[in-house]
Design an enzyme around this catalytic site. Sequence first.
Site, mmCIF file in Angstrom:
data_model
loop_
_atom_site.group_PDB
_atom_site.id
_atom_site.type_symbol
_atom_site.label_atom_id
_atom_site.label_comp_id
_atom_site.label_asym_id
_atom_site.label_seq_id
_atom_site.Cartn_x
_atom_site.Cartn_y
_atom_site.Cartn_z
ATOM 1 N N ASP A 88 50.413 41.239 32.802
ATOM 2 C CA ASP A 88 49.090 41.840 32.975
ATOM 3 C C ASP A 88 48.047 40.792 33.373
ATOM 4 O OD1 ASP A 88 47.291 43.958 33.021
ATOM 5 O OD2 ASP A 88 46.776 43.749 30.903
ATOM 6 N N VAL A 89 48.354 40.028 34.417
ATOM 7 C CA VAL A 89 47.412 39.007 34.888
ATOM 8 C C VAL A 89 46.313 39.711 35.678
ATOM 9 C CG1 VAL A 89 47.099 36.921 36.268
ATOM 10 C CG2 VAL A 89 49.224 37.262 34.995
#
Length: 105
Positions: A88-89
């Site tokens: 979840d960058v």
Amino acid sequence: RESTEFKTRFTREGRALAAMNHANIVQIYFIGEFEGRPYLAMEFLDGDDIGDLLKAHGPLHPGDAAEVIRQSATGLAETQRAGVVHRDVKPSNLLVTRSGVVKVT
């Protein structure tokens, strides 16, 4: 709360992160569970996330953007070495401390 798979992954990845000590990764101090919900106790980060900075001030200066990318990539490379995939960058998961250090959260 009900997903055993989520709890197992959360705990496994939390332990892997807690074992790391890197300037560009948020430090995890404790992993626990309260009322069936897992949680992490982590270092206090005095700063703003990139998402909020972009909303408040618009695009970063190219040199600042390059430095955010460099520090983020350094932190993410360390998580990869530990076998953790971030999943979840995004700007809201990258925090810049008041001293200019980028922390991957």
